[in-house]
Design an enzyme around this catalytic site. Sequence first.
Site, mmCIF file in Angstrom:
data_model
loop_
_atom_site.group_PDB
_atom_site.id
_atom_site.type_symbol
_atom_site.label_atom_id
_atom_site.label_comp_id
_atom_site.label_asym_id
_atom_site.label_seq_id
_atom_site.Cartn_x
_atom_site.Cartn_y
_atom_site.Cartn_z
ATOM 1 N N SER A 159 0.829 -1.203 0.000
ATOM 2 C CA SER A 159 0.000 0.000 0.000
ATOM 3 C C SER A 159 0.868 1.260 0.000
ATOM 4 O O SER A 159 1.647 1.477 -0.915
ATOM 5 C CB SER A 159 -0.960 -0.032 1.203
ATOM 6 O OG SER A 159 -1.985 0.915 1.076
ATOM 7 N N GLU A 186 -10.009 -3.881 -5.795
ATOM 8 C CA GLU A 186 -9.560 -2.814 -4.907
ATOM 9 C C GLU A 186 -9.398 -1.489 -5.650
ATOM 10 O O GLU A 186 -9.207 -1.451 -6.869
ATOM 11 C CB GLU A 186 -8.255 -3.194 -4.220
ATOM 12 C CG GLU A 186 -7.040 -3.345 -5.121
ATOM 13 C CD GLU A 186 -5.767 -3.563 -4.311
ATOM 14 O OE1 GLU A 186 -5.573 -2.825 -3.326
ATOM 15 O OE2 GLU A 186 -4.982 -4.459 -4.665
ATOM 16 N N HIS A 198 -7.848 -5.364 0.005
ATOM 17 C CA HIS A 198 -6.584 -4.631 -0.123
ATOM 18 C C HIS A 198 -5.536 -5.225 0.824
ATOM 19 O O HIS A 198 -5.776 -5.389 2.017
ATOM 20 C CB HIS A 198 -6.849 -3.159 0.218
ATOM 21 C CG HIS A 198 -5.657 -2.277 0.188
ATOM 22 N ND1 HIS A 198 -4.949 -2.019 -0.963
ATOM 23 C CD2 HIS A 198 -5.055 -1.563 1.177
ATOM 24 C CE1 HIS A 198 -3.958 -1.188 -0.691
ATOM 25 N NE2 HIS A 198 -4.002 -0.892 0.597
#
Length: 349
Positions: free
Chosen positions: A187, A290, A320
Amino acid sequence: MLWFLLAVVTLVVLITLLIFRVKDLSEYDGQDWVIKEVAPNPAHDEVIERIKDMGRASRGLKGKARLIALRNHLDSLGEGVDIESDIRHQDHPRGEWILAPGADSRRRVLYIHGGAWAAGSPRSHRAITDRFSRIANAAVFAVDYRLMPEHRFMDGIRDCRQAYAWLLNHGPDGEAPVDFMVVAGDSAGGSHTLSLLAWIRDNGLRQADAAVALSPSTDLTLTAPSNRENIRTDPLLGPVFGGLSKIPLPVLWWGTLAAFRISPTNPVASPLRGELNKLPPVLIHASTTEMLLDNATRYAAKAKAQGSPVELHTWQNMVHVWHIFTPLLPEADEAFEDIAVFLQKVEQQ
Protein backbone atom coordinates in the site's frame (compact mmCIF):
# COMPACT_ATOMS: atom_id res chain seq x y z
CA MET A 1 -19.39 41.11 -10.47
CA LEU A 2 -20.16 37.90 -12.37
CA TRP A 3 -17.42 38.60 -14.87
CA PHE A 4 -14.99 39.20 -12.00
CA LEU A 5 -15.86 35.84 -10.41
CA LEU A 6 -15.50 34.05 -13.72
CA ALA A 7 -12.11 35.68 -14.23
CA VAL A 8 -10.97 34.59 -10.75
CA VAL A 9 -12.14 31.01 -11.32
CA THR A 10 -10.43 30.90 -14.70
CA LEU A 11 -7.22 32.20 -13.18
CA VAL A 12 -7.31 29.59 -10.40
CA VAL A 13 -7.87 26.80 -12.93
CA LEU A 14 -4.99 28.01 -15.08
CA ILE A 15 -2.68 28.26 -12.08
CA THR A 16 -3.71 24.75 -10.97
CA LEU A 17 -3.00 23.28 -14.41
CA LEU A 18 0.31 25.12 -14.59
CA ILE A 19 1.49 24.02 -11.14
CA PHE A 20 0.43 20.36 -11.22
CA ARG A 21 0.65 19.55 -14.95
CA VAL A 22 -1.16 16.24 -14.52
CA LYS A 23 -0.38 14.12 -17.58
CA ASP A 24 -3.06 11.75 -18.83
CA LEU A 25 -1.80 8.18 -18.31
CA SER A 26 -4.79 6.33 -19.76
CA GLU A 27 -2.51 5.00 -22.51
CA TYR A 28 -1.37 2.41 -19.97
CA ASP A 29 -4.88 1.08 -19.34
CA GLY A 30 -6.48 -1.98 -20.91
CA GLN A 31 -3.60 -4.46 -20.92
CA ASP A 32 -4.12 -8.11 -20.01
CA TRP A 33 -2.49 -9.42 -16.84
CA VAL A 34 -2.40 -12.74 -15.02
CA ILE A 35 -5.60 -13.15 -12.96
CA LYS A 36 -5.87 -15.86 -10.32
CA GLU A 37 -9.41 -17.12 -9.82
CA VAL A 38 -10.68 -17.34 -6.25
CA ALA A 39 -13.25 -19.83 -4.95
CA PRO A 40 -15.67 -18.84 -2.15
CA ASN A 41 -14.26 -19.56 1.30
CA PRO A 42 -15.64 -18.96 4.83
CA ALA A 43 -12.33 -17.28 5.67
CA HIS A 44 -13.27 -14.41 3.36
CA ASP A 45 -16.27 -13.59 5.56
CA GLU A 46 -14.10 -13.60 8.66
CA VAL A 47 -11.66 -11.18 7.03
CA ILE A 48 -14.51 -8.82 6.15
CA GLU A 49 -15.64 -8.88 9.80
CA ARG A 50 -12.13 -8.03 10.95
CA ILE A 51 -12.11 -5.08 8.58
CA LYS A 52 -15.46 -3.95 9.93
CA ASP A 53 -14.02 -4.19 13.45
CA MET A 54 -11.44 -1.63 12.40
CA GLY A 55 -14.22 0.77 11.46
CA ARG A 56 -16.07 0.10 14.70
CA ALA A 57 -12.92 0.80 16.73
CA SER A 58 -12.88 4.42 15.53
CA ARG A 59 -16.60 5.03 15.20
CA GLY A 60 -17.69 8.31 16.78
CA LEU A 61 -14.11 9.48 17.24
CA LYS A 62 -12.55 12.44 15.47
CA GLY A 63 -9.16 13.93 14.87
CA LYS A 64 -6.25 12.59 16.88
CA ALA A 65 -8.44 10.22 18.92
CA ARG A 66 -9.66 8.54 15.73
CA LEU A 67 -6.13 8.24 14.36
CA ILE A 68 -4.88 6.68 17.59
CA ALA A 69 -7.75 4.17 17.57
CA LEU A 70 -6.94 3.20 13.98
CA ARG A 71 -3.25 2.83 14.78
CA ASN A 72 -3.96 0.68 17.82
CA HIS A 73 -6.35 -1.55 15.92
CA LEU A 74 -3.91 -2.00 13.04
CA ASP A 75 -1.12 -2.87 15.46
CA SER A 76 -3.39 -5.45 17.09
CA LEU A 77 -3.38 -7.42 13.83
CA GLY A 78 0.20 -8.41 14.59
CA GLU A 79 -0.27 -9.27 18.25
CA GLY A 80 -2.09 -12.55 17.75
CA VAL A 81 0.14 -13.82 14.96
CA ASP A 82 1.82 -17.15 15.66
CA ILE A 83 5.34 -16.77 14.31
CA GLU A 84 8.56 -18.71 14.72
CA SER A 85 10.90 -15.87 13.85
CA ASP A 86 13.22 -14.15 16.27
CA ILE A 87 12.37 -10.45 16.62
CA ARG A 88 15.10 -7.96 17.51
CA HIS A 89 14.59 -4.25 18.10
CA GLN A 90 16.88 -1.82 16.27
CA ASP A 91 17.34 1.86 17.26
CA HIS A 92 19.44 3.33 14.45
CA PRO A 93 17.86 3.12 11.96
CA ARG A 94 14.66 2.52 13.89
CA GLY A 95 12.82 -0.72 13.22
CA GLU A 96 12.98 -4.41 13.98
CA TRP A 97 14.69 -7.46 12.59
CA ILE A 98 12.61 -10.54 11.84
CA LEU A 99 14.71 -13.69 11.58
CA ALA A 100 13.18 -17.04 10.65
CA PRO A 101 15.06 -20.09 11.97
CA GLY A 102 18.22 -20.57 9.92
CA ALA A 103 17.78 -17.36 7.90
CA ASP A 104 20.93 -16.19 6.10
CA SER A 105 21.83 -12.77 7.52
CA ARG A 106 23.65 -11.79 4.30
CA ARG A 107 20.36 -12.09 2.48
CA ARG A 108 18.23 -9.09 3.48
CA VAL A 109 14.77 -7.68 2.90
CA LEU A 110 13.88 -4.08 3.67
CA TYR A 111 10.16 -4.13 4.42
CA ILE A 112 8.16 -0.89 4.35
CA HIS A 113 4.72 -1.21 5.95
CA GLY A 114 1.50 0.37 4.72
CA GLY A 115 -1.10 2.42 6.58
CA ALA A 116 -1.74 5.52 4.45
CA TRP A 117 1.53 7.06 5.70
CA ALA A 118 -0.24 7.79 9.01
CA ALA A 119 -0.65 4.36 10.63
CA GLY A 120 0.96 0.94 10.69
CA SER A 121 4.23 -0.22 12.22
CA PRO A 122 6.63 -3.16 12.15
CA ARG A 123 4.39 -4.79 14.76
CA SER A 124 1.20 -4.54 12.66
CA HIS A 125 2.82 -6.31 9.71
CA ARG A 126 4.61 -9.18 11.43
CA ALA A 127 2.44 -11.76 9.66
CA ILE A 128 3.93 -10.49 6.39
CA THR A 129 7.52 -9.96 7.52
CA ASP A 130 7.64 -13.40 9.16
CA ARG A 131 6.60 -15.03 5.89
CA PHE A 132 9.09 -12.94 3.91
CA SER A 133 11.94 -14.11 6.13
CA ARG A 134 10.96 -17.73 5.57
CA ILE A 135 10.33 -17.64 1.81
CA ALA A 136 13.41 -15.52 1.07
CA ASN A 137 15.65 -17.28 3.63
CA ALA A 138 16.63 -13.77 4.63
CA ALA A 139 16.89 -11.36 7.52
CA VAL A 140 14.00 -8.91 7.21
CA PHE A 141 14.33 -5.38 8.52
CA ALA A 142 10.96 -3.69 9.01
CA VAL A 143 11.72 0.02 9.10
CA ASP A 144 9.72 2.09 11.60
CA TYR A 145 9.63 5.22 9.48
CA ARG A 146 8.16 8.49 10.73
CA LEU A 147 4.44 8.93 10.12
CA MET A 148 2.18 11.82 9.24
CA PRO A 149 0.80 14.11 10.57
CA GLU A 150 3.33 14.36 13.40
CA HIS A 151 6.09 14.35 10.80
CA ARG A 152 6.40 15.42 7.22
CA PHE A 153 5.91 12.97 4.38
CA MET A 154 9.54 13.46 3.35
CA ASP A 155 10.72 12.46 6.84
CA GLY A 156 9.36 8.97 6.22
CA ILE A 157 10.97 8.92 2.76
CA ARG A 158 14.34 9.83 4.27
CA ASP A 159 14.01 7.10 6.91
CA CYS A 160 13.47 4.48 4.20
CA ARG A 161 16.44 5.75 2.19
CA GLN A 162 18.67 5.73 5.25
CA ALA A 163 17.56 2.23 6.17
CA TYR A 164 18.31 0.91 2.68
CA ALA A 165 21.79 2.44 2.55
CA TRP A 166 22.53 1.07 6.03
CA LEU A 167 21.31 -2.45 5.18
CA LEU A 168 23.77 -2.70 2.31
CA ASN A 169 26.55 -3.00 4.89
CA HIS A 170 24.83 -4.04 8.12
CA GLY A 171 22.96 -7.14 9.16
CA PRO A 172 21.31 -8.25 12.41
CA ASP A 173 24.67 -9.29 13.85
CA GLY A 174 26.63 -6.19 12.93
CA GLU A 175 28.60 -4.86 10.00
CA ALA A 176 28.61 -7.18 7.00
CA PRO A 177 28.03 -6.64 3.28
CA VAL A 178 24.80 -7.88 1.72
CA ASP A 179 24.77 -10.73 -0.80
CA PHE A 180 21.12 -10.58 -1.90
CA MET A 181 18.92 -7.53 -1.35
CA VAL A 182 15.15 -7.16 -1.68
CA VAL A 183 12.93 -4.14 -1.08
CA ALA A 184 9.26 -4.84 -0.36
CA GLY A 185 6.22 -2.99 0.91
CA ASP A 186 2.46 -2.79 0.84
CA SER A 187 0.00 0.00 0.00
CA ALA A 188 1.65 3.26 1.14
CA GLY A 189 4.78 1.22 1.81
CA GLY A 190 4.52 -0.09 -1.74
CA SER A 191 4.68 3.50 -2.93
CA HIS A 192 7.77 4.07 -0.79
CA THR A 193 9.25 0.86 -2.22
CA LEU A 194 8.84 1.89 -5.85
CA SER A 195 9.97 5.45 -5.13
CA LEU A 196 13.05 4.08 -3.38
CA LEU A 197 14.09 2.02 -6.42
CA ALA A 198 14.25 5.16 -8.57
CA TRP A 199 16.21 7.02 -5.87
CA ILE A 200 18.72 4.16 -5.63
CA ARG A 201 19.18 4.21 -9.41
CA ASP A 202 19.61 7.97 -9.57
CA ASN A 203 22.09 8.13 -6.68
CA GLY A 204 24.45 5.35 -7.72
CA LEU A 205 23.89 2.97 -4.81
CA ARG A 206 23.95 -0.78 -5.17
CA GLN A 207 20.53 -1.53 -6.62
CA ALA A 208 18.23 -4.07 -5.01
CA ASP A 209 18.27 -7.48 -6.65
CA ALA A 210 14.47 -7.52 -6.64
CA ALA A 211 11.44 -5.67 -5.31
CA VAL A 212 7.92 -6.68 -4.31
CA ALA A 213 5.00 -4.23 -4.06
CA LEU A 214 1.71 -5.44 -2.57
CA SER A 215 -1.36 -3.41 -3.58
CA PRO A 216 0.83 -0.32 -3.99
CA SER A 217 -0.21 3.30 -4.18
CA THR A 218 1.60 4.71 -7.19
CA ASP A 219 -0.24 7.93 -8.07
CA LEU A 220 -1.59 10.52 -5.62
CA THR A 221 -3.41 12.42 -8.37
CA LEU A 222 -6.22 9.84 -8.04
CA THR A 223 -6.90 9.98 -11.78
CA ALA A 224 -6.96 6.19 -12.37
CA PRO A 225 -10.46 4.80 -13.10
CA SER A 226 -10.41 2.19 -10.30
CA ASN A 227 -10.03 4.97 -7.72
CA ARG A 228 -13.73 5.64 -8.38
CA GLU A 229 -15.08 2.48 -10.02
CA ASN A 230 -13.96 0.10 -7.24
CA ILE A 231 -15.12 2.11 -4.23
CA ARG A 232 -18.06 -0.21 -3.55
CA THR A 233 -16.04 -3.39 -4.03
CA ASP A 234 -13.16 -2.38 -1.76
CA PRO A 235 -14.25 -3.09 1.85
CA LEU A 236 -11.10 -1.58 3.35
CA LEU A 237 -10.30 1.54 1.34
CA GLY A 238 -13.81 2.25 0.05
CA PRO A 239 -15.37 3.32 3.37
CA VAL A 240 -12.30 5.39 4.32
CA PHE A 241 -11.38 7.09 1.05
CA GLY A 242 -14.45 6.65 -1.15
CA GLY A 243 -15.79 10.06 -0.18
CA LEU A 244 -12.84 11.69 -1.92
CA SER A 245 -14.47 10.82 -5.25
CA LYS A 246 -17.04 13.56 -4.60
CA ILE A 247 -14.35 16.24 -4.34
CA PRO A 248 -13.10 17.85 -7.58
CA LEU A 249 -9.64 16.56 -8.45
CA PRO A 250 -7.97 20.03 -8.49
CA VAL A 251 -9.19 20.55 -4.92
CA LEU A 252 -7.72 17.17 -3.93
CA TRP A 253 -4.39 18.11 -5.53
CA TRP A 254 -4.19 21.32 -3.52
CA GLY A 255 -5.17 19.39 -0.40
CA THR A 256 -2.46 16.81 -1.03
CA LEU A 257 0.10 19.56 -1.53
CA ALA A 258 -0.91 21.14 1.77
CA ALA A 259 -0.89 17.88 3.73
CA PHE A 260 2.14 16.19 2.17
CA ARG A 261 4.10 19.38 1.42
CA ILE A 262 4.91 17.84 -1.93
CA SER A 263 3.06 17.90 -5.23
CA PRO A 264 0.94 14.82 -6.00
CA THR A 265 2.68 14.74 -9.39
CA ASN A 266 6.14 14.48 -7.81
CA PRO A 267 7.58 10.99 -8.51
CA VAL A 268 8.73 10.74 -4.89
CA ALA A 269 5.07 10.62 -3.84
CA SER A 270 3.71 9.20 -7.11
CA PRO A 271 6.36 6.83 -8.52
CA LEU A 272 4.16 6.11 -11.56
CA ARG A 273 4.90 9.66 -12.74
CA GLY A 274 8.67 9.23 -12.75
CA GLU A 275 11.11 7.57 -15.14
CA LEU A 276 10.77 3.80 -14.80
CA ASN A 277 13.73 2.67 -16.87
CA LYS A 278 16.73 0.72 -15.52
CA LEU A 279 14.90 -0.72 -12.54
CA PRO A 280 15.45 -4.17 -10.99
CA PRO A 281 12.92 -7.01 -11.39
CA VAL A 282 9.66 -5.99 -9.69
CA LEU A 283 6.69 -8.16 -8.72
CA ILE A 284 3.39 -6.41 -8.05
CA HIS A 285 0.30 -7.97 -6.49
CA ALA A 286 -3.18 -6.42 -6.63
CA SER A 287 -6.82 -7.37 -6.31
CA THR A 288 -9.28 -6.96 -9.17
CA THR A 289 -11.75 -5.25 -6.82
CA GLU A 290 -9.56 -2.81 -4.91
CA MET A 291 -9.40 0.93 -5.50
CA LEU A 292 -5.67 0.84 -6.19
CA LEU A 293 -5.92 -1.76 -8.98
CA ASP A 294 -5.16 0.72 -11.77
CA ASN A 295 -2.32 2.21 -9.74
CA ALA A 296 -0.69 -1.21 -10.08
CA THR A 297 -1.62 -1.90 -13.71
CA ARG A 298 -0.51 1.50 -14.94
CA TYR A 299 2.84 1.25 -13.14
CA ALA A 300 3.47 -2.22 -14.54
CA ALA A 301 2.52 -1.19 -18.08
CA LYS A 302 4.70 1.93 -18.02
CA ALA A 303 7.69 0.14 -16.49
CA LYS A 304 7.50 -2.57 -19.16
CA ALA A 305 7.19 0.07 -21.88
CA GLN A 306 10.37 1.72 -20.59
CA GLY A 307 12.30 -1.56 -20.54
CA SER A 308 12.19 -2.58 -16.87
CA PRO A 309 11.36 -6.18 -15.90
CA VAL A 310 8.06 -6.13 -14.03
CA GLU A 311 5.38 -8.72 -13.33
CA LEU A 312 1.83 -7.98 -12.20
CA HIS A 313 -0.28 -10.76 -10.72
CA THR A 314 -3.87 -10.07 -9.70
CA TRP A 315 -6.29 -12.06 -7.56
CA GLN A 316 -10.07 -11.96 -7.88
CA ASN A 317 -12.14 -10.26 -5.18
CA MET A 318 -9.43 -9.99 -2.55
CA VAL A 319 -9.29 -7.26 0.06
CA HIS A 320 -6.58 -4.63 -0.12
CA VAL A 321 -3.27 -6.22 1.03
CA TRP A 322 -4.89 -9.58 1.76
CA HIS A 323 -1.41 -10.91 2.50
CA ILE A 324 -1.67 -9.62 6.07
CA PHE A 325 -4.39 -12.22 6.75
CA THR A 326 -2.06 -15.18 6.42
CA PRO A 327 -2.56 -18.01 7.36
CA LEU A 328 -6.32 -17.42 7.62
CA LEU A 329 -6.76 -16.73 3.91
CA PRO A 330 -5.59 -19.51 1.55
CA GLU A 331 -5.06 -16.81 -1.10
CA ALA A 332 -2.55 -15.13 1.19
CA ASP A 333 -0.55 -18.35 1.30
CA GLU A 334 -0.81 -18.59 -2.49
CA ALA A 335 0.48 -15.04 -2.78
CA PHE A 336 3.56 -15.78 -0.68
CA GLU A 337 4.23 -18.93 -2.71
CA ASP A 338 4.06 -16.73 -5.80
CA ILE A 339 6.58 -14.33 -4.26
CA ALA A 340 8.89 -17.23 -3.44
CA VAL A 341 8.79 -18.42 -7.05
CA PHE A 342 9.54 -14.89 -8.26
CA LEU A 343 12.55 -14.51 -5.97
CA GLN A 344 13.91 -17.92 -7.01
CA LYS A 345 13.56 -16.95 -10.66
CA VAL A 346 15.42 -13.68 -10.07
CA GLU A 347 18.33 -15.54 -8.48
CA GLN A 348 18.52 -17.98 -11.37
CA GLN A 349 18.76 -15.27 -14.00
